[in-house]
Design a protein around this motif. Structure first.
Motif, PDB file in Angstrom:
ATOM      1  N   ALA A  86       4.769   9.804  -7.110  1.00 23.92           N
ATOM      2  CA  ALA A  86       5.891  10.154  -7.990  1.00 23.92           C
ATOM      3  C   ALA A  86       5.419  10.312  -9.429  1.00 23.92           C
ATOM      4  CB  ALA A  86       6.988   9.091  -7.897  1.00 23.92           C
ATOM      5  N   SER A  87       4.473   9.480  -9.838  1.00 24.00           N
ATOM      6  CA  SER A  87       3.927   9.586 -11.188  1.00 24.00           C
ATOM      7  C   SER A  87       3.167  10.890 -11.372  1.00 24.00           C
ATOM      8  CB  SER A  87       3.010   8.399 -11.467  1.00 24.00           C
ATOM      9  OG  SER A  87       2.424   8.523 -12.729  1.00 24.00           O
ATOM     10  N   ILE A  88       2.422  11.280 -10.355  1.00 27.85           N
ATOM     11  CA  ILE A  88       1.683  12.544 -10.412  1.00 27.85           C
ATOM     12  C   ILE A  88       2.649  13.722 -10.487  1.00 27.85           C
ATOM     13  CG2 ILE A  88       0.168  14.092  -9.091  1.00 27.85           C
ATOM     14  CD1 ILE A  88      -1.210  11.512  -8.029  1.00 27.85           C
ATOM     15  N   VAL A  89       3.674  13.691  -9.645  1.00 24.07           N
ATOM     16  CA  VAL A  89       4.668  14.773  -9.631  1.00 24.07           C
ATOM     17  C   VAL A  89       5.404  14.829 -10.972  1.00 24.07           C
ATOM     18  CG1 VAL A  89       6.855  15.505  -8.587  1.00 24.07           C
ATOM     19  CG2 VAL A  89       4.951  14.801  -7.136  1.00 24.07           C
ATOM     20  N   ASP A  90       5.775  13.659 -11.506  1.00 22.22           N
ATOM     21  CA  ASP A  90       6.480  13.599 -12.784  1.00 22.22           C
ATOM     22  C   ASP A  90       5.613  14.158 -13.914  1.00 22.22           C
ATOM     23  OD1 ASP A  90       8.737  12.865 -14.410  1.00 22.22           O
ATOM     24  OD2 ASP A  90       7.515  11.191 -15.157  1.00 22.22           O
ATOM     25  N   THR A  91       4.338  13.814 -13.897  1.00 17.88           N
ATOM     26  CA  THR A  91       3.417  14.304 -14.925  1.00 17.88           C
ATOM     27  C   THR A  91       3.250  15.818 -14.809  1.00 17.88           C
ATOM     28  OG1 THR A  91       2.246  12.209 -14.942  1.00 17.88           O
ATOM     29  CG2 THR A  91       1.080  14.096 -15.856  1.00 17.88           C
ATOM     30  N   ALA A  92       3.134  16.319 -13.589  1.00 23.48           N
ATOM     31  CA  ALA A  92       2.977  17.763 -13.383  1.00 23.48           C
ATOM     32  C   ALA A  92       4.252  18.507 -13.769  1.00 23.48           C
ATOM     33  CB  ALA A  92       2.619  18.044 -11.933  1.00 23.48           C
ATOM     34  N   ARG A  93       5.402  17.921 -13.445  1.00 22.94           N
ATOM     35  CA  ARG A  93       6.682  18.559 -13.747  1.00 22.94           C
ATOM     36  C   ARG A  93       6.948  18.572 -15.253  1.00 22.94           C
ATOM     37  NH1 ARG A  93      11.150  15.399 -11.568  1.00 22.94           N
ATOM     38  NH2 ARG A  93      10.016  15.631  -9.638  1.00 22.94           N
ATOM     39  N   ASN A  94       6.520  17.510 -15.944  1.00 20.98           N
ATOM     40  CA  ASN A  94       6.747  17.396 -17.380  1.00 20.98           C
ATOM     41  C   ASN A  94       6.048  18.528 -18.126  1.00 20.98           C
ATOM     42  OD1 ASN A  94       7.425  16.470 -19.894  1.00 20.98           O
ATOM     43  ND2 ASN A  94       6.383  14.516 -19.705  1.00 20.98           N
ATOM     44  N   GLY A  95       4.832  18.840 -17.713  1.00 24.51           N
ATOM     45  CA  GLY A  95       4.126  19.995 -18.241  1.00 24.51           C
ATOM     46  C   GLY A  95       3.539  19.852 -19.625  1.00 24.51           C
ATOM     47  N   THR A  96       3.884  18.800 -20.343  1.00 26.54           N
ATOM     48  CA  THR A  96       3.319  18.648 -21.674  1.00 26.54           C
ATOM     49  C   THR A  96       1.973  17.932 -21.583  1.00 26.54           C
ATOM     50  OG1 THR A  96       4.473  16.558 -22.017  1.00 26.54           O
ATOM     51  CG2 THR A  96       5.575  18.542 -22.800  1.00 26.54           C
ATOM     52  N   VAL A  97       1.029  18.486 -22.293  1.00 23.48           N
ATOM     53  CA  VAL A  97      -0.285  17.873 -22.337  1.00 23.48           C
ATOM     54  C   VAL A  97      -0.507  17.364 -23.758  1.00 23.48           C
ATOM     55  CG1 VAL A  97      -2.755  18.242 -22.066  1.00 23.48           C
ATOM     56  CG2 VAL A  97      -1.152  19.410 -20.554  1.00 23.48           C
ATOM     57  N   ILE A 133       0.835  -1.208   0.000  1.00 21.99           N
ATOM     58  CA  ILE A 133       0.000   0.000   0.000  1.00 21.99           C
ATOM     59  C   ILE A 133       0.867   1.255   0.000  1.00 21.99           C
ATOM     60  CG2 ILE A 133      -1.582   1.386   1.434  1.00 21.99           C
ATOM     61  CD1 ILE A 133      -3.073  -0.800   0.005  1.00 21.99           C
ATOM     62  N   PHE A 134       1.832   1.323   0.920  1.00 21.87           N
ATOM     63  CA  PHE A 134       2.665   2.518   1.015  1.00 21.87           C
ATOM     64  C   PHE A 134       3.596   2.661  -0.187  1.00 21.87           C
ATOM     65  CE2 PHE A 134       1.631   2.358   5.630  1.00 21.87           C
ATOM     66  CZ  PHE A 134       1.006   3.598   5.680  1.00 21.87           C
ATOM     67  N   TYR A 135       4.174   1.555  -0.641  1.00 23.05           N
ATOM     68  CA  TYR A 135       5.067   1.630  -1.790  1.00 23.05           C
ATOM     69  C   TYR A 135       4.320   2.107  -3.031  1.00 23.05           C
ATOM     70  CZ  TYR A 135       8.342   0.384  -5.449  1.00 23.05           C
ATOM     71  OH  TYR A 135       9.166   0.428  -6.529  1.00 23.05           O
ATOM     72  N   GLU A 136       3.154   1.529  -3.280  1.00 27.67           N
ATOM     73  CA  GLU A 136       2.399   1.934  -4.472  1.00 27.67           C
ATOM     74  C   GLU A 136       1.867   3.353  -4.340  1.00 27.67           C
ATOM     75  OE1 GLU A 136       1.451   1.751  -8.292  1.00 27.67           O
ATOM     76  OE2 GLU A 136       2.615   0.262  -7.192  1.00 27.67           O
ATOM     77  N   ALA A 137       1.544   3.786  -3.135  1.00 25.22           N
ATOM     78  CA  ALA A 137       1.133   5.177  -2.938  1.00 25.22           C
ATOM     79  C   ALA A 137       2.287   6.117  -3.296  1.00 25.22           C
ATOM     80  CB  ALA A 137       0.684   5.407  -1.497  1.00 25.22           C
ATOM     81  N   LEU A 138       3.511   5.746  -2.910  1.00 30.73           N
ATOM     82  CA  LEU A 138       4.682   6.545  -3.272  1.00 30.73           C
ATOM     83  C   LEU A 138       4.904   6.550  -4.787  1.00 30.73           C
ATOM     84  CD1 LEU A 138       7.229   5.565  -0.473  1.00 30.73           C
ATOM     85  CD2 LEU A 138       6.114   7.775  -0.803  1.00 30.73           C
ATOM     86  N   PHE A 157      -0.142   8.445 -18.269  1.00 31.90           N
ATOM     87  CA  PHE A 157      -0.584   8.720 -16.897  1.00 31.90           C
ATOM     88  C   PHE A 157      -1.760   7.834 -16.512  1.00 31.90           C
ATOM     89  CE2 PHE A 157      -2.984  11.400 -13.804  1.00 31.90           C
ATOM     90  CZ  PHE A 157      -2.068  11.294 -12.764  1.00 31.90           C
ATOM     91  N   ALA A 158      -2.693   7.634 -17.435  1.00 30.59           N
ATOM     92  CA  ALA A 158      -3.840   6.758 -17.160  1.00 30.59           C
ATOM     93  C   ALA A 158      -3.381   5.331 -16.897  1.00 30.59           C
ATOM     94  CB  ALA A 158      -4.826   6.798 -18.325  1.00 30.59           C
ATOM     95  N   VAL A 159      -2.414   4.860 -17.660  1.00 29.56           N
ATOM     96  CA  VAL A 159      -1.884   3.508 -17.445  1.00 29.56           C
ATOM     97  C   VAL A 159      -1.233   3.406 -16.069  1.00 29.56           C
ATOM     98  CG1 VAL A 159      -0.135   1.847 -18.215  1.00 29.56           C
ATOM     99  CG2 VAL A 159      -1.637   2.934 -19.877  1.00 29.56           C
ATOM    100  N   SER A 160      -0.516   4.434 -15.647  1.00 30.29           N
ATOM    101  CA  SER A 160       0.120   4.376 -14.321  1.00 30.29           C
ATOM    102  C   SER A 160      -0.929   4.340 -13.211  1.00 30.29           C
ATOM    103  CB  SER A 160       1.091   5.542 -14.124  1.00 30.29           C
ATOM    104  OG  SER A 160       0.396   6.770 -14.057  1.00 30.29           O
ATOM    105  N   ILE A 161      -2.036   5.026 -13.400  1.00 31.94           N
ATOM    106  CA  ILE A 161      -3.108   4.985 -12.405  1.00 31.94           C
ATOM    107  C   ILE A 161      -3.759   3.598 -12.381  1.00 31.94           C
ATOM    108  CG2 ILE A 161      -5.397   5.887 -11.803  1.00 31.94           C
ATOM    109  CD1 ILE A 161      -4.396   8.631 -12.734  1.00 31.94           C
ATOM    110  N   VAL A 162      -4.009   3.034 -13.550  1.00 32.73           N
ATOM    111  CA  VAL A 162      -4.604   1.697 -13.615  1.00 32.73           C
ATOM    112  C   VAL A 162      -3.663   0.671 -12.996  1.00 32.73           C
ATOM    113  CG1 VAL A 162      -5.367  -0.117 -15.197  1.00 32.73           C
ATOM    114  CG2 VAL A 162      -6.088   2.235 -15.567  1.00 32.73           C
ATOM    115  N   GLU A 163      -2.362   0.802 -13.242  1.00 31.14           N
ATOM    116  CA  GLU A 163      -1.394  -0.110 -12.623  1.00 31.14           C
ATOM    117  C   GLU A 163      -1.396   0.038 -11.111  1.00 31.14           C
ATOM    118  OE1 GLU A 163       2.188   0.905 -14.716  1.00 31.14           O
ATOM    119  OE2 GLU A 163       1.835  -0.620 -16.255  1.00 31.14           O
ATOM    120  N   ALA A 164      -1.570   1.269 -10.618  1.00 28.86           N
ATOM    121  CA  ALA A 164      -1.644   1.484  -9.175  1.00 28.86           C
ATOM    122  C   ALA A 164      -2.883   0.805  -8.600  1.00 28.86           C
ATOM    123  CB  ALA A 164      -1.660   2.985  -8.859  1.00 28.86           C
ATOM    124  N   VAL A 165      -3.998   0.911  -9.292  1.00 29.32           N
ATOM    125  CA  VAL A 165      -5.220   0.246  -8.844  1.00 29.32           C
ATOM    126  C   VAL A 165      -4.995  -1.266  -8.785  1.00 29.32           C
ATOM    127  CG1 VAL A 165      -7.611  -0.283  -9.496  1.00 29.32           C
ATOM    128  CG2 VAL A 165      -6.775   2.064  -9.617  1.00 29.32           C
TER     129      VAL A 165
END
Length: 158
Positions: free
Chosen positions: A37-48, A28-33, A56-64
């Motif tokens: 990190a994926s959220i921060v990386d996506t926000a830092r990247n800045g490209t939409v 739980i804690f590792y995947e939350a981290l 990003f959607a795949v990383s969220i699904v993998e977290a689920v």
């Protein structure tokens, strides 16, 4: 004396109970981290773009998916505890475990959810190449077999 030894040997089950519980907490804690990190990386990247949103959607699904696996491990931990140590543990009705069949049923239900998330992850990441339909049909057969097991297990319980 042998009776006392056998009666107290059930506490040996604390080893897998504690082990699975620690595994659940760690996942739980590792995947939350990882998700953070994926959220921060996506926000830092800045490209939409469509590709970055898909990644990003795949990383969220993998977290689920990992969270569902952690939940399965938690169910095993709680189930073993209630079976071997304390059967008076207050649990919601769906999590009550009276025998190993109940524990297997709970686990199979979570496995079905994990397989569904696995397929969703593959669909989201699919680039048009490869045969995703064959993968989906194979997963459907596995889910159907597990559902059949759950139905037979529920009939036996009633």
């Amino acid at each position: 004396m042998l009776r006392r030894i056998l009666a107290s040997s059930r506490y040996i089950m604390l080893v897998p109970i504690v082990g699975t519980f620690l595994g659940f907490v760690a996942l739980i804690f590792y995947e939350a981290l990882v998700l953070f990190a994926s959220i921060v990386d996506t926000a830092r990247n800045g490209t939409v773009s469509a590709k970055s949103v898909k990644i990003f959607a795949v990383s969220i699904v993998e977290a689920v998916d990992v969270f569902l696996i952690a939940i399965a491990i938690y169910i095993i931990s709680i189930g073993l505890y209630s079976l071997f140590v304390d059967d008076k543990l207050p649990l919601p009705k769906w999590l009550e475990v009276n025998n190993l069949e109940d524990l297997k049923g709970n686990l199979v239900s979570v496995v079905i959810a994990v397989l569904a998330v696995l397929f969703l992850r593959e669909v989201v990441a699919w680039d048009g190449n490869g045969d995703i339909a064959t993968f989906g049909v194979a997963l459907a057969f596995v889910v159907a077999a597990l559902t059949f097991f759950l139905m037979k297990n529920n009939v036996r319980r009633q």
